[in-house]
Scaffold this motif. Structure first.
Motif, PDB file in Angstrom:
ATOM      1  N   LEU A 199       0.754  -1.245  -0.035  1.00 50.76           N
ATOM      2  CA  LEU A 199      -0.081  -0.097   0.075  1.00 50.76           C
ATOM      3  C   LEU A 199       0.961   1.210  -0.049  1.00 50.76           C
ATOM      4  O   LEU A 199       0.491   2.137  -0.719  1.00 50.76           O
ATOM      5  CB  LEU A 199      -1.045   0.120   1.138  1.00 50.76           C
ATOM      6  CG  LEU A 199      -2.042  -1.027   1.062  1.00 50.76           C
ATOM      7  CD1 LEU A 199      -2.809  -1.037   2.321  1.00 50.76           C
ATOM      8  CD2 LEU A 199      -2.972  -0.903  -0.086  1.00 50.76           C
ATOM      9  N   GLN A 200       1.943   1.229   0.779  1.00 48.00           N
ATOM     10  CA  GLN A 200       2.821   2.453   0.796  1.00 48.00           C
ATOM     11  C   GLN A 200       3.500   2.601  -0.601  1.00 48.00           C
ATOM     12  O   GLN A 200       3.660   3.765  -1.229  1.00 48.00           O
ATOM     13  CB  GLN A 200       3.885   2.311   2.027  1.00 48.00           C
ATOM     14  CG  GLN A 200       3.364   2.531   3.140  1.00 48.00           C
ATOM     15  CD  GLN A 200       4.446   2.086   4.471  1.00 48.00           C
ATOM     16  OE1 GLN A 200       5.537   1.654   3.990  1.00 48.00           O
ATOM     17  NE2 GLN A 200       4.006   2.651   5.507  1.00 48.00           N
ATOM     18  N   ALA A 201       3.827   1.521  -1.095  1.00 49.24           N
ATOM     19  CA  ALA A 201       4.694   1.493  -2.627  1.00 49.24           C
ATOM     20  C   ALA A 201       3.512   1.912  -3.500  1.00 49.24           C
ATOM     21  O   ALA A 201       4.145   2.884  -4.521  1.00 49.24           O
ATOM     22  CB  ALA A 201       5.023   0.068  -3.065  1.00 49.24           C
ATOM     23  N   VAL A 202       2.541   1.609  -3.651  1.00 54.07           N
ATOM     24  CA  VAL A 202       1.498   2.237  -4.570  1.00 54.07           C
ATOM     25  C   VAL A 202       0.842   3.527  -4.200  1.00 54.07           C
ATOM     26  O   VAL A 202      -0.182   4.159  -5.002  1.00 54.07           O
ATOM     27  CB  VAL A 202       0.572   1.168  -5.194  1.00 54.07           C
ATOM     28  CG1 VAL A 202       1.313  -0.075  -5.760  1.00 54.07           C
ATOM     29  CG2 VAL A 202      -0.487   0.861  -4.004  1.00 54.07           C
ATOM     30  N   GLY A 203       1.042   3.999  -3.105  1.00 52.50           N
ATOM     31  CA  GLY A 203       0.509   5.237  -2.616  1.00 52.50           C
ATOM     32  C   GLY A 203      -0.969   5.333  -2.083  1.00 52.50           C
ATOM     33  O   GLY A 203      -1.446   6.322  -1.920  1.00 52.50           O
ATOM     34  N   LEU A 204      -1.292   4.131  -1.834  1.00 44.68           N
ATOM     35  CA  LEU A 204      -2.890   4.052  -1.102  1.00 44.68           C
ATOM     36  C   LEU A 204      -2.786   4.147   0.209  1.00 44.68           C
ATOM     37  O   LEU A 204      -3.774   4.369   0.924  1.00 44.68           O
ATOM     38  CB  LEU A 204      -3.421   2.629  -1.513  1.00 44.68           C
ATOM     39  CG  LEU A 204      -3.889   2.553  -3.103  1.00 44.68           C
ATOM     40  CD1 LEU A 204      -4.291   1.255  -3.385  1.00 44.68           C
ATOM     41  CD2 LEU A 204      -5.030   3.762  -3.346  1.00 44.68           C
ATOM     42  N   TYR A 205      -1.483   4.085   0.798  1.00 45.12           N
ATOM     43  CA  TYR A 205      -1.589   4.113   2.510  1.00 45.12           C
ATOM     44  C   TYR A 205      -1.882   5.339   3.028  1.00 45.12           C
ATOM     45  O   TYR A 205      -2.791   5.454   4.029  1.00 45.12           O
ATOM     46  CB  TYR A 205      -0.085   3.635   2.769  1.00 45.12           C
ATOM     47  CG  TYR A 205       0.045   3.562   4.336  1.00 45.12           C
ATOM     48  CD1 TYR A 205      -0.177   2.209   5.101  1.00 45.12           C
ATOM     49  CD2 TYR A 205       0.571   4.502   5.096  1.00 45.12           C
ATOM     50  CE1 TYR A 205      -0.204   2.379   6.462  1.00 45.12           C
ATOM     51  CE2 TYR A 205       0.728   4.597   6.459  1.00 45.12           C
ATOM     52  CZ  TYR A 205       0.241   3.686   7.011  1.00 45.12           C
ATOM     53  OH  TYR A 205       0.518   3.464   8.403  1.00 45.12           O
ATOM     54  N   GLU A 206      -1.527   6.298   2.262  1.00 43.88           N
ATOM     55  CA  GLU A 206      -1.888   7.656   2.633  1.00 43.88           C
ATOM     56  C   GLU A 206      -3.390   7.989   2.333  1.00 43.88           C
ATOM     57  O   GLU A 206      -3.902   8.654   3.250  1.00 43.88           O
ATOM     58  CB  GLU A 206      -1.141   8.642   1.885  1.00 43.88           C
ATOM     59  CG  GLU A 206       0.532   8.845   2.018  1.00 43.88           C
ATOM     60  CD  GLU A 206       1.222   7.882   1.269  1.00 43.88           C
ATOM     61  OE1 GLU A 206       0.658   7.060   0.436  1.00 43.88           O
ATOM     62  OE2 GLU A 206       2.230   7.549   1.833  1.00 43.88           O
ATOM     63  N   LYS A 207      -3.882   7.235   1.404  1.00 42.94           N
ATOM     64  CA  LYS A 207      -5.446   7.701   1.335  1.00 42.94           C
ATOM     65  C   LYS A 207      -6.191   6.936   2.634  1.00 42.94           C
ATOM     66  O   LYS A 207      -7.105   7.447   2.757  1.00 42.94           O
ATOM     67  CB  LYS A 207      -5.654   7.010  -0.144  1.00 42.94           C
ATOM     68  CG  LYS A 207      -7.339   7.219  -0.302  1.00 42.94           C
ATOM     69  CD  LYS A 207      -7.845   6.754  -1.775  1.00 42.94           C
ATOM     70  CE  LYS A 207      -9.044   7.246  -2.123  1.00 42.94           C
ATOM     71  NZ  LYS A 207      -9.611   7.235  -3.152  1.00 42.94           N
ATOM     72  N   PHE A 208      -5.776   5.724   2.843  1.00 47.06           N
ATOM     73  CA  PHE A 208      -6.490   5.002   3.966  1.00 47.06           C
ATOM     74  C   PHE A 208      -6.023   5.707   5.337  1.00 47.06           C
ATOM     75  O   PHE A 208      -7.325   5.924   5.965  1.00 47.06           O
ATOM     76  CB  PHE A 208      -5.688   3.465   4.021  1.00 47.06           C
ATOM     77  CG  PHE A 208      -6.151   2.747   3.221  1.00 47.06           C
ATOM     78  CD1 PHE A 208      -7.369   2.739   2.361  1.00 47.06           C
ATOM     79  CD2 PHE A 208      -5.714   1.443   2.825  1.00 47.06           C
ATOM     80  CE1 PHE A 208      -7.856   1.851   1.285  1.00 47.06           C
ATOM     81  CE2 PHE A 208      -5.733   0.643   1.795  1.00 47.06           C
ATOM     82  CZ  PHE A 208      -7.153   0.868   1.326  1.00 47.06           C
ATOM     83  N   VAL A 209      -5.191   6.219   5.443  1.00 45.49           N
ATOM     84  CA  VAL A 209      -4.817   7.174   6.712  1.00 45.49           C
ATOM     85  C   VAL A 209      -5.915   8.516   6.644  1.00 45.49           C
ATOM     86  O   VAL A 209      -6.357   8.586   7.474  1.00 45.49           O
ATOM     87  CB  VAL A 209      -3.320   7.644   6.835  1.00 45.49           C
ATOM     88  CG1 VAL A 209      -3.314   8.674   8.121  1.00 45.49           C
ATOM     89  CG2 VAL A 209      -2.407   6.256   7.117  1.00 45.49           C
ATOM     90  N   TRP A 210      -5.787   9.014   5.287  1.00 43.13           N
ATOM     91  CA  TRP A 210      -6.672  10.290   5.289  1.00 43.13           C
ATOM     92  C   TRP A 210      -8.206   9.693   5.643  1.00 43.13           C
ATOM     93  O   TRP A 210      -8.858  10.514   6.204  1.00 43.13           O
ATOM     94  CB  TRP A 210      -6.587  10.767   3.934  1.00 43.13           C
ATOM     95  CG  TRP A 210      -7.569  12.059   3.637  1.00 43.13           C
ATOM     96  CD1 TRP A 210      -7.136  13.209   4.153  1.00 43.13           C
ATOM     97  CD2 TRP A 210      -8.663  11.966   2.996  1.00 43.13           C
ATOM     98  NE1 TRP A 210      -8.369  14.220   3.623  1.00 43.13           N
ATOM     99  CE2 TRP A 210      -9.232  13.210   3.187  1.00 43.13           C
ATOM    100  CE3 TRP A 210      -9.570  11.067   2.550  1.00 43.13           C
ATOM    101  CZ2 TRP A 210     -10.389  13.595   2.645  1.00 43.13           C
ATOM    102  CZ3 TRP A 210     -10.733  11.302   2.121  1.00 43.13           C
ATOM    103  CH2 TRP A 210     -11.247  12.604   1.864  1.00 43.13           C
ATOM    104  N   ILE A 211      -8.555   8.657   4.987  1.00 44.37           N
ATOM    105  CA  ILE A 211      -9.937   8.350   5.239  1.00 44.37           C
ATOM    106  C   ILE A 211     -10.224   8.112   6.599  1.00 44.37           C
ATOM    107  O   ILE A 211     -11.247   8.517   7.286  1.00 44.37           O
ATOM    108  CB  ILE A 211     -10.544   7.029   4.483  1.00 44.37           C
ATOM    109  CG1 ILE A 211     -10.330   7.397   2.807  1.00 44.37           C
ATOM    110  CG2 ILE A 211     -11.449   6.520   4.805  1.00 44.37           C
ATOM    111  CD1 ILE A 211     -10.381   6.222   2.002  1.00 44.37           C
ATOM    112  N   VAL A 212      -9.382   7.505   7.257  1.00 45.90           N
ATOM    113  CA  VAL A 212      -9.723   6.971   8.777  1.00 45.90           C
ATOM    114  C   VAL A 212      -9.613   8.361   9.729  1.00 45.90           C
ATOM    115  O   VAL A 212     -10.612   8.709  10.559  1.00 45.90           O
ATOM    116  CB  VAL A 212      -8.511   6.200   9.338  1.00 45.90           C
ATOM    117  CG1 VAL A 212      -8.310   6.020  10.921  1.00 45.90           C
ATOM    118  CG2 VAL A 212      -8.705   4.921   8.622  1.00 45.90           C
ATOM    119  N   GLN A 213      -8.864   9.351   9.228  1.00 45.52           N
ATOM    120  CA  GLN A 213      -8.816  10.523  10.082  1.00 45.52           C
ATOM    121  C   GLN A 213     -10.140  11.555   9.527  1.00 45.52           C
ATOM    122  O   GLN A 213     -10.377  12.072  10.751  1.00 45.52           O
ATOM    123  CB  GLN A 213      -7.493  11.410   9.806  1.00 45.52           C
ATOM    124  CG  GLN A 213      -6.359  10.995  10.272  1.00 45.52           C
ATOM    125  CD  GLN A 213      -4.980  11.581   9.747  1.00 45.52           C
ATOM    126  OE1 GLN A 213      -4.936  12.168   8.742  1.00 45.52           O
ATOM    127  NE2 GLN A 213      -3.839  11.538  10.445  1.00 45.52           N
TER     128      GLN A 213
END
Length: 182
Positions: free
Chosen positions: A27-41
């Protein structure tokens, strides 16, 4: 702990940790990790788990409350009833909410009682030589989770028939004569 439990659970725990690390790295490699963190926040863990279906559920229930009478709370307003309010998206895609809105409390209770009856029968046979009981219990547990998370399980015509047929296998009783001839 017995040695068998250790031999089974330690590899499972190691595999689970490896999968979690792999998925987080992916998820970090494809850039989705930040999106998941944003959704949770911004919207919360529930929105992440339900993929935004909680917002659909809120809309559908708000629309239901606007037009529902006491009769509708018991028997629902049907698909056409909710489509009069929302012409584009008129399902929550969370099965209990959809069933409540379309069929009312009566429909929801019928579904719940049916699910409980199927699961009780399968659980009762899990410790017997019944061949299908473990598979039925496993499928039922997965579907019970999916009913709330992804929807389209109880409300699916194709899957509903197959699930019903699978659960009917728990009601098959083999006689001693069948076992002797097998």
């Amino acid at each position: 702990l017995t040695s068998l439990k250790i031999k089974v659970f330690i590899p499972m725990l190691v595999a689970l940790i490896a999968v979690v690390v792999f998925i987080s790295q992916l998820l970090q490699a494809v850039g989705l990790y930040e999106k998941f963190v944003w959704i949770v926040q911004e919207k919360g863990v529930l929105t992440l788990i339900l993929s935004g279906r909680d917002e659909f559920a809120r809309l559908v229930l708000d629309g239901f409350q606007l037009m529902a009478s006491t009769f509708n709370y018991f028997f629902g307003i049907g698909t056409s009833g909710i489509s009069e309010i929302y012409s584009v998206k008129y399902k929550a895609e969370i099965d209990p909410i959809d069933i409540f809105v379309v069929f009312g409390m009566v429909g929801l209770i019928v579904c719940a009682v049916s699910l409980v009856a199927m699961n009780i029968e399968a659980f009762r046979k899990i410790r017997t030589p019944h061949f299908f009981a473990p598979a039925i219990v496993a499928v039922n547990l997965v579907f019970l989770v999916l009913i709330f998370v992804s929807g389209h399980i109880l409300y699916s015509g194709m899957l509903g028939m197959l699930w019903g047929m699978l659960n009917s296998l728990a009601f098959i009783h083999r006689t001693q004569e069948d076992i002797n001839h097998a």
